[in-house]
Design a protein around this motif. Structure first.
Motif, mmCIF file in Angstrom:
data_model
loop_
_atom_site.group_PDB
_atom_site.id
_atom_site.type_symbol
_atom_site.label_atom_id
_atom_site.label_comp_id
_atom_site.label_asym_id
_atom_site.label_seq_id
_atom_site.Cartn_x
_atom_site.Cartn_y
_atom_site.Cartn_z
ATOM 1 N N VAL A 150 3.154 18.536 -21.699
ATOM 2 C CA VAL A 150 1.933 19.193 -22.168
ATOM 3 C C VAL A 150 0.762 18.223 -22.323
ATOM 4 N N TRP A 151 1.018 16.921 -22.322
ATOM 5 C CA TRP A 151 -0.063 15.958 -22.561
ATOM 6 C C TRP A 151 -0.798 15.708 -21.241
ATOM 7 N N ARG A 152 -1.781 16.565 -20.971
ATOM 8 C CA ARG A 152 -2.467 16.509 -19.682
ATOM 9 C C ARG A 152 -3.267 15.222 -19.515
ATOM 10 N N ASP A 153 -3.813 14.691 -20.597
ATOM 11 C CA ASP A 153 -4.574 13.447 -20.465
ATOM 12 C C ASP A 153 -3.668 12.280 -20.085
ATOM 13 N N LYS A 154 -2.434 12.312 -20.597
ATOM 14 C CA LYS A 154 -1.469 11.275 -20.239
ATOM 15 C C LYS A 154 -1.124 11.349 -18.753
ATOM 16 N N ILE A 155 -0.858 12.551 -18.254
ATOM 17 C CA ILE A 155 -0.523 12.721 -16.836
ATOM 18 C C ILE A 155 -1.704 12.322 -15.955
ATOM 19 N N LYS A 156 -2.908 12.729 -16.376
ATOM 20 C CA LYS A 156 -4.098 12.372 -15.612
ATOM 21 C C LYS A 156 -4.275 10.858 -15.558
ATOM 22 N N ALA A 157 -4.026 10.177 -16.677
ATOM 23 C CA ALA A 157 -4.154 8.716 -16.701
ATOM 24 C C ALA A 157 -3.122 8.064 -15.788
ATOM 25 N N GLN A 158 -1.913 8.611 -15.759
ATOM 26 C CA GLN A 158 -0.881 8.062 -14.866
ATOM 27 C C GLN A 158 -1.304 8.193 -13.403
ATOM 28 N N ILE A 159 -1.829 9.361 -13.048
ATOM 29 C CA ILE A 159 -2.236 9.578 -11.654
ATOM 30 C C ILE A 159 -3.416 8.683 -11.293
ATOM 31 N N VAL A 190 0.845 -1.201 0.000
ATOM 32 C CA VAL A 190 0.000 0.000 0.000
ATOM 33 C C VAL A 190 0.882 1.253 0.000
ATOM 34 N N HIS A 191 1.948 1.244 0.833
ATOM 35 C CA HIS A 191 2.881 2.375 0.845
ATOM 36 C C HIS A 191 3.532 2.549 -0.531
ATOM 37 N N ARG A 192 3.846 1.436 -1.153
ATOM 38 C CA ARG A 192 4.457 1.495 -2.488
ATOM 39 C C ARG A 192 3.490 2.130 -3.494
ATOM 40 N N ALA A 193 2.227 1.725 -3.439
ATOM 41 C CA ALA A 193 1.237 2.302 -4.343
ATOM 42 C C ALA A 193 1.060 3.793 -4.076
ATOM 43 N N ASP A 194 1.117 4.188 -2.818
ATOM 44 C CA ASP A 194 1.013 5.604 -2.473
ATOM 45 C C ASP A 194 2.198 6.382 -3.037
ATOM 46 N N ALA A 195 3.400 5.780 -2.959
ATOM 47 C CA ALA A 195 4.584 6.441 -3.518
ATOM 48 C C ALA A 195 4.491 6.539 -5.036
ATOM 49 N N GLU A 196 3.866 5.554 -5.674
ATOM 50 C CA GLU A 196 3.707 5.602 -7.128
ATOM 51 C C GLU A 196 2.751 6.726 -7.535
ATOM 52 N N ILE A 197 1.793 7.049 -6.659
ATOM 53 C CA ILE A 197 0.923 8.201 -6.944
ATOM 54 C C ILE A 197 1.752 9.477 -6.998
ATOM 55 N N ARG A 198 2.672 9.608 -6.032
ATOM 56 C CA ARG A 198 3.517 10.803 -6.024
ATOM 57 C C ARG A 198 4.435 10.844 -7.240
ATOM 58 N N VAL A 199 4.904 9.687 -7.685
ATOM 59 C CA VAL A 199 5.704 9.642 -8.917
ATOM 60 C C VAL A 199 4.872 10.114 -10.102
ATOM 61 N N ALA A 200 3.625 9.653 -10.178
ATOM 62 C CA ALA A 200 2.759 10.059 -11.282
ATOM 63 C C ALA A 200 2.480 11.554 -11.228
ATOM 64 N N GLN A 201 2.291 12.100 -10.034
ATOM 65 C CA GLN A 201 2.053 13.540 -9.910
ATOM 66 C C GLN A 201 3.270 14.351 -10.351
ATOM 67 N N LYS A 202 4.463 13.803 -10.117
ATOM 68 C CA LYS A 202 5.685 14.501 -10.499
ATOM 69 C C LYS A 202 5.891 14.528 -12.017
ATOM 70 N N ALA A 203 5.072 13.787 -12.748
ATOM 71 C CA ALA A 203 5.196 13.822 -14.209
ATOM 72 C C ALA A 203 4.873 15.198 -14.763
ATOM 73 N N GLN A 204 4.215 16.040 -13.977
ATOM 74 C CA GLN A 204 3.901 17.399 -14.411
ATOM 75 C C GLN A 204 5.108 18.335 -14.342
ATOM 76 N N VAL A 205 6.190 17.892 -13.654
ATOM 77 C CA VAL A 205 7.369 18.730 -13.471
ATOM 78 C C VAL A 205 8.332 18.510 -14.638
#
Length: 482
Positions: free
Chosen positions: A347-356, A304-319
């Protein structure tokens, strides 16, 4: 114009750049380029990154376990097994020698090392360009380095840190499974000998009954059928003993495998002294302890902690990521310095949204699996606790009431048969009841001990003494969020 004169275009006199008189221009150019590359390599070689807090904890935990389990990547000397040794000696042998435990340990160790890889910057690049149009007009060595967006490396390291925590609890679970495998085979072997002994006692009893039946037959008080009945029962018990003795090879093979020994290894001795699993089952906090300590649950919590960390990785795709570098034209003098900067554009917001959203779905799935495992653990705990109590009640019934009455019933039946007051079939029935109750008492002891061992090791996660696992306080720290 000759090629040798091209490198000197725009250069001051040789004396101005501190080269001795008479040194060819081509030699000076090669020297400058070599000095530039050498300085760049010396500047970048030997660099080390900054470890994260989770990385430091994981490496400390790995060093603690390695010192006891695999110092210098070598297996510690195994104890010399003797039948007079305690069961704990055999447990220690199995934990150190069992290949499944070793595989789980190195899986964990490999994941710990991957944390360093995940949080490290990508390797810088050395680049070399030349412009050649009949002559060498430019020589441009340079270097490029990529810098992931702020927080990306730390987020990636946290994912692997949580994965390493899950792998640690898989290792701890394998240690407990190895100990349980030894105990299971040990109890089965011990009670197999008890079954053989009970059947051997039955043979002695049948031999006495056959003498009684023959005496009654010779005195004309019974038929030959009574003697035949005893002989039939005798042959049945003899076959049972043969089957039990033959099954000893199976149990010994299981015991040998539980110790991590191969077919080519000698068959080890079995502890001669019987040892039960100490466990206080009167505490009302056992279930709470199991839910807090069970390594299967801890591994799923880490997922579960790993999945939570993967959310933060996906959010960082915007940087954005940055690539920076520099090139220098070593032909020209003064050097022409050409800086270079590249920035990714997420710039591909749909891609970032799908990752998150995908990472969030993964976390919900991991949390659901954890909840399911918690429910299953409660059911398993209640089942094993019931089996333990049932076995205890049955054992008390057989030893305290049924076996004494069965022995008394057999004695009464034998006396009544000798006095001509009872058919011999009743004597055989009394003998069978005594045998069945005796074997049932042994089965109850087996069930009781296996339930105890499984409750202690597999469900409560209580490691044997000296097991190479983290102390409870360190394990609790390991369970925290990365």
């Amino acid at each position: 114009m000759t090629p040798n004169s091209i490198p000197n275009r725009g250069l001051p006199k040789t004396r101005a750049v501190c080269f001795p008189r008479g040194v060819p221009a081509s030699t000076r150019s090669v020297f400058v380029r070599a000095a530039f590359v050498s300085a760049l390599y010396l500047l970048l070689s030997g660099c080390e990154g900054v470890p994260t807090e989770g990385e430091r904890r994981a490496q400390q935990d790995l060093q603690t376990i390695a010192a006891a389990y695999r110092p210098q990547h070598q297996r510690p000397p195994l104890p010399q097994l003797q039948s007079s040794d305690s069961l704990s000696t055999f447990l220690q042998f199995a934990i150190l020698n069992q290949p499944r435990v070793e595989a789980a340990y190195y899986d964990w160790a490999a994941t710990v090392r991957r944390i360093t890889v995940a949080r490290s910057l990508p390797d810088p690049e050395f680049r070399f360009e030349m412009d050649i149009s009949g002559i060498v007009s430019s020589v441009m060595p340079g270097a490029m380095a990529q810098f992931p967006g702020f927080g990306k490396l730390e987020a990636a390291a946290n994912v692997v840190t949580a994965e390493s925590q899950a792998k640690y609890f898989v290792f701890e679970s394998s240690v407990l499974q190895a100990a349980f495998g030894v105990k299971k085979a040990y109890y089965q072997h011990h009670f197999l000998d008890a079954r053989i002994a009970i059947n051997q006692q039955t043979l002695n009893l049948l031999a006495n009954l056959e003498k009684v039946a023959r005496a009654q037959h010779e005195a004309g008080k019974a038929t030959l059928q009574d003697v035949l009945r005893v002989q039939i029962e005798h042959d049945r018990v003899v076959t049972t003993i043969s089957n039990l003795k033959d099954s000893r090879n199976v149990v010994l093979t299981q015991f040998k495998a539980a110790l991590g020994l191969s077919e080519s290894d000698l068959t080890p001795p079995v502890p001669a002294k019987f040892e039960s699993t100490p466990l206080d089952l009167t505490s009302d906090r056992l279930l709470a302890f199991a839910l807090a300590r069970n390594p299967r649950l801890k591994s799923m919590e880490a997922e579960v902690h790993r999945a939570d960390a993967e959310i933060r990785v996906a959010q960082k795709a915007q940087v954005p990521d940055i690539t920076a570098g520099i090139r220098a034209d070593t032909i020209m003098w003064p050097f022409i310095i050409r800086p270079e900067l590249r920035v990714t554009l997420p710039v591909w917001r749909d891609k970032i949204k799908a990752q998150i959203e995908g990472a969030e779905a993964g976390k919900r799935a991991a949390a659901a699996r954890l909840s399911a495992e918690q429910i299953a653990l409660v059911v398993e705990f209640v089942e094993k606790l019931y089996l333990f109590r049932e076995a205890g009640r049955n054992l008390e019934l057989y030893n305290g009431r049924l076996l004494p009455k069965a022995r008394q019933s057999l004695e009464v039946a034998e006396s009544a048969y000798i006095g001509g007051q009872l058919e011999f079939i009743n004597v055989i029935d009394a003998q069978r009841s005594l045998l069945d109750f005796s074997l049932s008492a042994v089965e109850a002891r087996v069930q009781r001990e296996l339930a105890l061992a499984e409750l202690s090791l597999i469900i409560l996660g209580t490691p044997p003494a000296g097991a190479p696992v983290l102390p409870s306080d360190a394990a609790d720290r390991t369970r925290g969020n990365p």
